[in-house]
Design an enzyme around this catalytic site. Structure first.
Site, short mmCIF file in Angstrom:
data_model
loop_
_atom_site.label_atom_id
_atom_site.label_comp_id
_atom_site.label_asym_id
_atom_site.label_seq_id
_atom_site.Cartn_x
_atom_site.Cartn_y
_atom_site.Cartn_z
N ASP A 41 1.91 -8.12 -6.80
CA ASP A 41 1.90 -6.80 -6.16
C ASP A 41 3.22 -6.04 -6.40
O ASP A 41 3.21 -4.83 -6.55
CB ASP A 41 1.67 -6.97 -4.65
CG ASP A 41 1.48 -5.66 -3.92
OD1 ASP A 41 0.67 -4.84 -4.39
OD2 ASP A 41 2.15 -5.44 -2.90
N HIS A 94 4.82 3.71 -9.67
CA HIS A 94 5.44 4.82 -8.92
C HIS A 94 6.93 4.61 -8.69
O HIS A 94 7.66 5.56 -8.43
CB HIS A 94 4.67 5.11 -7.61
CG HIS A 94 4.95 4.16 -6.49
ND1 HIS A 94 4.38 2.93 -6.39
CD2 HIS A 94 5.77 4.29 -5.42
CE1 HIS A 94 4.82 2.34 -5.29
NE2 HIS A 94 5.67 3.14 -4.68
N LYS A 135 -1.81 0.48 -11.00
CA LYS A 135 -2.03 -0.91 -10.65
C LYS A 135 -3.19 -1.09 -9.68
O LYS A 135 -3.49 -0.15 -8.95
CB LYS A 135 -0.77 -1.48 -10.04
CG LYS A 135 -0.34 -0.69 -8.80
CD LYS A 135 0.82 -1.31 -8.14
CE LYS A 135 0.39 -2.60 -7.48
NZ LYS A 135 1.11 -2.88 -6.25
N ARG A 163 -18.57 9.31 -5.14
CA ARG A 163 -20.01 9.14 -5.25
C ARG A 163 -20.82 9.97 -4.25
O ARG A 163 -21.88 10.46 -4.56
CB ARG A 163 -20.38 7.67 -5.08
CG ARG A 163 -20.40 6.96 -6.41
CD ARG A 163 -20.93 5.59 -6.27
NE ARG A 163 -20.28 4.93 -5.15
CZ ARG A 163 -20.31 3.63 -4.94
NH1 ARG A 163 -20.95 2.85 -5.74
NH2 ARG A 163 -19.70 3.10 -3.91
N LYS A 214 7.08 -8.78 2.59
CA LYS A 214 6.54 -7.99 3.70
C LYS A 214 7.11 -8.57 4.99
O LYS A 214 7.45 -9.75 5.05
CB LYS A 214 5.01 -8.13 3.75
CG LYS A 214 4.33 -7.71 2.45
CD LYS A 214 3.79 -6.31 2.54
CE LYS A 214 3.08 -5.89 1.29
NZ LYS A 214 3.32 -4.47 0.98
N HIS A 220 6.93 -3.19 -10.21
CA HIS A 220 8.09 -2.43 -9.71
C HIS A 220 9.42 -3.14 -9.97
O HIS A 220 10.36 -2.54 -10.48
CB HIS A 220 7.97 -2.18 -8.21
CG HIS A 220 6.65 -1.59 -7.80
ND1 HIS A 220 5.99 -0.66 -8.55
CD2 HIS A 220 5.88 -1.79 -6.70
CE1 HIS A 220 4.86 -0.31 -7.93
NE2 HIS A 220 4.77 -0.99 -6.81
N LYS A 270 10.71 7.39 -8.54
CA LYS A 270 11.65 7.54 -7.41
C LYS A 270 12.96 8.12 -7.93
O LYS A 270 13.46 7.69 -8.97
CB LYS A 270 11.89 6.19 -6.73
CG LYS A 270 10.69 5.69 -5.94
CD LYS A 270 11.02 4.42 -5.19
CE LYS A 270 9.78 3.80 -4.58
NZ LYS A 270 9.43 4.32 -3.26
N GLU A 327 10.36 -4.91 2.82
CA GLU A 327 9.51 -4.04 3.62
C GLU A 327 9.36 -4.63 5.02
O GLU A 327 9.42 -5.85 5.19
CB GLU A 327 8.11 -3.94 3.00
CG GLU A 327 8.11 -3.36 1.60
CD GLU A 327 6.68 -3.16 1.09
OE1 GLU A 327 6.19 -2.03 1.19
OE2 GLU A 327 6.07 -4.13 0.62
C1 BG6 Z 1 2.77 -0.78 -3.75
C2 BG6 Z 1 2.35 -2.10 -3.20
O1 BG6 Z 1 2.66 -0.75 -5.14
O2 BG6 Z 1 4.10 -0.52 -3.38
C3 BG6 Z 1 2.50 -2.16 -1.70
O3 BG6 Z 1 0.99 -2.36 -3.55
C4 BG6 Z 1 3.91 -1.76 -1.31
O4 BG6 Z 1 2.18 -3.45 -1.21
C5 BG6 Z 1 4.31 -0.46 -1.99
O5 BG6 Z 1 3.95 -1.62 0.10
C6 BG6 Z 1 5.77 -0.14 -1.74
O6 BG6 Z 1 6.06 1.15 -2.20
P1 BG6 Z 1 7.21 2.02 -1.56
O7 BG6 Z 1 7.23 3.25 -2.37
O8 BG6 Z 1 6.82 2.24 -0.12
O9 BG6 Z 1 8.45 1.19 -1.66
#
Ligand code: BG6
Length: 486
Positions: A232, A175, A145, A46, A336, A237, A179, A213
Site C-alpha cells: 500500500d 499522488h 494504484k 453504472r 497506520k 510512495h 505533493k 499515519e
Molecule cells: C494511499 C494509501 O495511497 O495513501 C492509504 O492507500 C494512505 O492507505 C494514503 O492512507 C496516505 O496518503 P496521504 O496523502 O494522506 O499521506
C-alpha cells in the site's frame, strides 16, 4: 495560467476517490481561474442518473471535502455547470454511444480518461474506449494504484492498458509525487549548490524516510487486508521518495530524464530475500490502543474475518548499491495508527572528522537535513552553534527552520491539483513509467515471498505508539535512532 480546453472523463465518477480528491482538486483549480470556459468533466458510472442529480451529489461532496472558507457559491455554480453524467458499463456496450456522442462535441480538446475504478476494470474500459472510437490524438488515460499486487499482476495490467494506449498516453499516478514538498526535494537538491557536493557516502551517514499515519484502515479493510503496508505504501510512495533522494541529477526536468534516473535507483536496490529478511525487515500489526480522537480497536477487530497476517506497519533497512550510496543505509518505515501523523525525509550527515572543542563544550551532534512532507511542510537544517553568553565555548544544536506556511502564506495545494492539470498539459514528469512500477515490484516480490514462507506473524504494537519495538531495534543495532521518536 489557464490550461487548454479539455474533457475529463472520470470512470468511477460517483466513487470515493472522485468525491474526496478528484472533484475537490478540480474545484480548487476553478477557484484559481485555471479552467478554460470550454472545459467539461464527465462522470461515468453504472447507475442511471441525470446531470442535475450528479451535480447535486458533487455539490454535497464539495461541501464535505472542501474547507468552508474556500467554498465560493459563484465559483461552485460555475464549476457544477461543467459537469455531465453518463451511465455506462465497462463490461457491456450499454451507454457507450451516449458517451461517444457527448465527447464528439469536443473532438479537438484534450481528452483525459481517468480510470478511478478497480484495476480489474482498466482492461475492459480501455477496450470499450477503443471500440467506440473515443481515442483522439490528444487522448490520455490516467490510472492509479493498486497497479498490481506483485510483478506478474502489474505486468498483466500494464499489458492490458498497453494494448490500447501508447506508453506516452498513459499517466500512472502516485499522488506523493504531486505533493509540494516532494517536488521541493528536487528544487532543494538541484537548485542549490550547497547540498549536492555532500550528497553521497563520503558525507551522508544515513537517510530515514518515515510516513506515519494515525488513521486505521478507514473502512477499507477488504482492500487493505489483501494489501498491507508494504504494497500500500512502500512499493509506490516510499520508493518514489527514496528515488528522488537518491537519484543522480537528471539532465533536465523532462519525463524521460527524471524517470530514467529514478529507474536506475530502483534497479540498484539490494535485494531483500529470505536470507536477509530477518535483519532487514520488521512487520507489525496494531492492537487496541489510542488515536488522537480517543480509544481505538485493534486491526483484527476492524476487518471482517477477524484473523489476518497482514502488516499495518513496516520498517526496512535498504541499501542502494551504486557508487554514490555504497554503505549508506536508507531506513524506511510506515504504519497506520502510529503516535502522530508525520511524514519526513531525514538526511543525517557524518560527524566532523575531528573535534577541536573540549568536553565542557558538550557533545557535537551531526548535521541533519529534515524535509517535512506533512503536516507543517518545511525544511529544517540542524546546525551546531555556540550557546550565547560569556560563559566560554558551549555548543548547542539549533535548527535553521523554514516552514512553508510562514514563508509563503499561500494555501498548499493538494497533490491531485497539480497532477490532474499536468495530464491536460501533457507533462508526464510526475507520473510513473511502466518500467518504474515493474522495477519496484521486482524488488518488493522477494520480500513478500520471504514473509510468506516465514512462520513469523507481524509483531503486535499498541495503537498510538511508534510501532513494534523490533523496529526501534532495527536501527539501534546500527548505533542510530529514529528521528524524533517521542
Ligand atoms: C494511499 C494509501 O495511497 O495513501 C492509504 O492507500 C494512505 O492507505 C494514503 O492512507 C496516505 O496518503 P496521504 O496523502 O494522506 O499521506
Amino acid at each position: 495560467i489557464v490550461v487548454d480546453p479539455f474533457d475529463y472523463v472520470v470512470f468511477g465518477g460517483t466513487g470515493d476517490l472522485a468525491r474526496r480528491k478528484l472533484l475537490p482538486a478540480l474545484y480548487h483549480r476553478e477557484l484559481d481561474g485555471q479552467l478554460p470556459d470550454e472545459a467539461r468533466i464527465i462522470g461515468v458510472s453504472r447507475r442511471d442518473k441525470a446531470d442535475a442529480e450528479y451535480r447535486d451529489d458533487v455539490r454535497a461532496a464539495l461541501t464535505s471535502y472542501v474547507r468552508a472558507d474556500e467554498l465560493d457559491p459563484a465559483v461552485m455554480e460555475k464549476f457544477l455547470a461543467r459537469l455531465y453524467y453518463v451511465a455506462a458499463d465497462a463490461t457491456s456496450s450499454d451507454g457507450w454511444t451516449t458517451l461517444a456522442a457527448t465527447l464528439d462535441e469536443g473532438r479537438h480538446r484534450v481528452r483525459a480518461f481517468y480510470l478511478a475504478t478497480g484495476p480489474d476494470l482498466f482492461g475492459p474500459i480501455s477496450e470499450r474506449i477503443k471500440e467506440f472510437g473515443l481515442i483522439t490524438d490528444r487522448t490520455r488515460v490516467v490510472v492509479e494504484k493498486p497497479l498490481g499486487k506483485d510483478l506478474a499482476s502489474a505486468r498483466a495490467i500494464n499489458d492490458e492498458i498497453g494494448k490500447i494506449f501508447h506508453e506516452d498516453q498513459i499517466y500512472r499516478i502516485d499522488h506523493y509525487l504531486g505533493k509540494e514538498t516532494v517536488q521541493n526535494l528536487m528544487a532543494l537538491r538541484f537548485a542549490n549548490a550547497l547540498f549536492e557536493p555532500l550528497w553521497n557516502s563520503a558525507h551522508v551517514d544515513h537517510v530515514q524516510i518515515t510516513v506515519a499515519e494515525t488513521v486505521g484502515v478507514e473502512g477499507r479493510g477488504d482492500y487493505y487486508d489483501h494489501s498491507g503496508a508494504l504494497r500500500d505504501m512502500v512499493q509506490n510512495h516510499i520508493l518514489q521518495l527514496l528515488c528522488l533522494v537518491a537519484m543522480e541529477p537528471p539532465a533536465n526536468l523532462e519525463a524521460g530524464a527524471v524517470r530514467g534516473e529514478k529507474l536506475k535507483v530502483l534497479k540498484a536496490l539490494k535485494p531483500i530475500t529470505a536470507r536477509n529478511a530477518d535483519t532487514a525487515t520488521v512487520r507489525g500489526q496494531y492492537r487496541a490502543g489510542a488515536s488522537p480522537t480517543g480509544a481505538v480497536p485493534g486491526y483484527l477487530s476492524e476487518i471482517t474475518d477477524g484473523e489476518s497476517r497482514t502488516e499495518t506497519f513496516v520498517a526496512l533497512k535498504v541499501e542502494v548499491e551504486n557508487w554514490r550510496w555504497a554503505g549508506v543505509p536508507f531506513y524506511l518505515r510506515t504504519g497506520k495508527r502510529l503516535a502522530k501523523r508525520m511524514s519526513e525525509v531525514v538526511v543525517r550527515f557524518k560527524p566532523v572528522p575531528h573535534s577541536i572543542f573540549d568536553d565542557a563544550a558538550g557533545a557535537l551532534a551531526a548535521n541533519e537535513l529534515v524535509i517535512r512532507l506533512q503536516p507543517d511542510e518545511g525544511v529544517k537544517l540542524q546546525l551546531m552553534i555556540k550557546d550565547p553568553g560569556p560563559g566560554g565555548m558551549r555548543l548547542t544544536r539549533v535548527p535553521l527552520d523554514m516552514s512553508f506556511a510562514d514563508a509563503f502564506k499561500v494555501r498548499n495545494p493538494d497533490a491531485y491539483e497539480r497532477l490532474l492539470l499536468d495530464v491536460v498539459r501533457g507533462n508526464a514528469t510526475l507520473f510513473m513509467h511502466r518500467d518504474e512500477v515493474e522495477a519496484a515490484w521486482t524488488w518488493i516480490d522477494p520480500i513478500l515471498e520471504a514473509w510468506g514462507e516465514s512462520r513469523d506473524t507481524p509483531r503486535g504494537y499498541t495503537a498510538g505508539t511508534w510501532g513494534p519495538s523490533a523496529a526501534i531495534a532495527l536501527i539501534e543495532r546500527d548505533g542510530r535512532t529514529w528521528h524524533e521518536d517521542t
